[in-house]
Design an enzyme around this catalytic site. Sequence first.
Site, PDB file in Angstrom:
ATOM      1  N   ARG A 159       0.835  -1.203   0.000  1.00 33.83           N
ATOM      2  CA  ARG A 159       0.000   0.000   0.000  1.00 33.83           C
ATOM      3  C   ARG A 159       0.868   1.250   0.000  1.00 33.83           C
ATOM      4  O   ARG A 159       0.571   2.232  -0.697  1.00 33.83           O
ATOM      5  CB  ARG A 159      -0.920  -0.022   1.219  1.00 33.83           C
ATOM      6  CG  ARG A 159      -1.766   1.234   1.388  1.00 33.83           C
ATOM      7  CD  ARG A 159      -2.876   1.008   2.411  1.00 33.83           C
ATOM      8  NE  ARG A 159      -2.374   0.600   3.714  1.00 33.83           N
ATOM      9  CZ  ARG A 159      -2.070   1.448   4.690  1.00 33.83           C
ATOM     10  NH1 ARG A 159      -2.186   2.743   4.510  1.00 33.83           N
ATOM     11  NH2 ARG A 159      -1.652   1.008   5.856  1.00 33.83           N
ATOM     12  N   HIS A 178     -17.091  11.962   4.827  1.00 33.89           N
ATOM     13  CA  HIS A 178     -17.431  10.699   5.483  1.00 33.89           C
ATOM     14  C   HIS A 178     -18.922  10.710   5.833  1.00 33.89           C
ATOM     15  O   HIS A 178     -19.428  11.720   6.328  1.00 33.89           O
ATOM     16  CB  HIS A 178     -16.603  10.520   6.760  1.00 33.89           C
ATOM     17  CG  HIS A 178     -16.833   9.210   7.437  1.00 33.89           C
ATOM     18  ND1 HIS A 178     -16.397   8.021   6.902  1.00 33.89           N
ATOM     19  CD2 HIS A 178     -17.466   8.902   8.597  1.00 33.89           C
ATOM     20  CE1 HIS A 178     -16.748   7.025   7.707  1.00 33.89           C
ATOM     21  NE2 HIS A 178     -17.402   7.535   8.737  1.00 33.89           N
ATOM     22  N   LEU A 219      -7.683   7.538  10.970  1.00 32.94           N
ATOM     23  CA  LEU A 219      -8.781   7.360  10.030  1.00 32.94           C
ATOM     24  C   LEU A 219     -10.030   8.127  10.457  1.00 32.94           C
ATOM     25  O   LEU A 219     -10.474   8.015  11.603  1.00 32.94           O
ATOM     26  CB  LEU A 219      -9.108   5.865   9.907  1.00 32.94           C
ATOM     27  CG  LEU A 219     -10.232   5.489   8.934  1.00 32.94           C
ATOM     28  CD1 LEU A 219      -9.821   5.801   7.505  1.00 32.94           C
ATOM     29  CD2 LEU A 219     -10.580   4.010   9.083  1.00 32.94           C
ATOM     30  N   GLU A 270     -24.253  15.242   1.052  1.00 32.68           N
ATOM     31  CA  GLU A 270     -22.853  15.210   0.615  1.00 32.68           C
ATOM     32  C   GLU A 270     -22.655  16.086  -0.610  1.00 32.68           C
ATOM     33  O   GLU A 270     -21.658  16.804  -0.732  1.00 32.68           O
ATOM     34  CB  GLU A 270     -22.426  13.779   0.307  1.00 32.68           C
ATOM     35  CG  GLU A 270     -22.312  12.876   1.519  1.00 32.68           C
ATOM     36  CD  GLU A 270     -21.787  11.494   1.155  1.00 32.68           C
ATOM     37  OE1 GLU A 270     -21.020  11.386   0.181  1.00 32.68           O
ATOM     38  OE2 GLU A 270     -22.159  10.513   1.836  1.00 32.68           O
TER      39      GLU A 270
END
Length: 217
Positions: free
Chosen positions: A66, A110, A145, A175
Site C-alpha cells: 500500500r 465521510h 482514520l 454530501e
Amino acid sequence: MSCNIVVLASGRGSNLRAIIKGIKDGKINGNISLVISNKKDAGALKIAKENGIEAKFYDPAFFASRRGYDIYIAERIRKENPDLVVLAGYMRILSDEFVEAFEGKLLNIHPSLIPAFQGLKAQKQAIEYGARFTGCTVHFVEKELDNGAIIIQAVVPVLPDDTEETLSERILKYEHKIYPQAIKWFCDGRIKKNGRNVIIENAKYGEVPVNPALEDF
C-alpha cells in the site's frame, strides 16, 4: 487565481459530478486537472472523461505494498502542482507518507457525524446503534482514520424504517451540497485551521441542519 484540484475516487463518482457542477456554475473558483482511481471500472473515470478532465487508473495489484502504491500516486499528483487534493469516495486507507505529502490541502467526506461511526459502513453502524441522527462530514485528512479537523457537517435523521440503502441515499444528497461548499471555501481562502479548530471567515454559524451554514449549494 483559480484553485487547481486533483480528485481521487473509487466509485460511481456522484460527489465528483457535484463538484464539477459547482465549478461549471461558477460557484467554485477552481478547476480539476486530474482524476485518479484505483478501480478500472469506476464511474468517476467516465465522468471525468465526459467533462474533458484527464482520468487515470492505477492498479494497486502492480505494487508490492500500500505504501508503494501511495508513493507512486503522490508523485503523479505532485506533477499537477495541486492546491487541493479531494477524496471523493476513495476506498483506500492512505499511508502516512501520502497524508504527509499533502497535509493541510487534503480533504475527505465521510457519511457520519464524526467522530461517530468511523470506518466502513457508517450508515449501517448508525442504524444498528440506534442513533436518532447521523449525517455527513467534510474534514481534513490526518493520519488517524476519519478523525481530521471538521470543516462542515450536515445532520440527517435516522427514520424507524431506514435500511442502510435508504439512509445512504438521503445522506448522499447532503454530501452533494456540503462537499462543493467546503471546496469553495478552501479555494476562496476562507478556511482557517488552528489544530482541530476550523473557522470559516465570514460564515454564518449555528444554523440547522448544516453548521456552518450553506451559502451557495
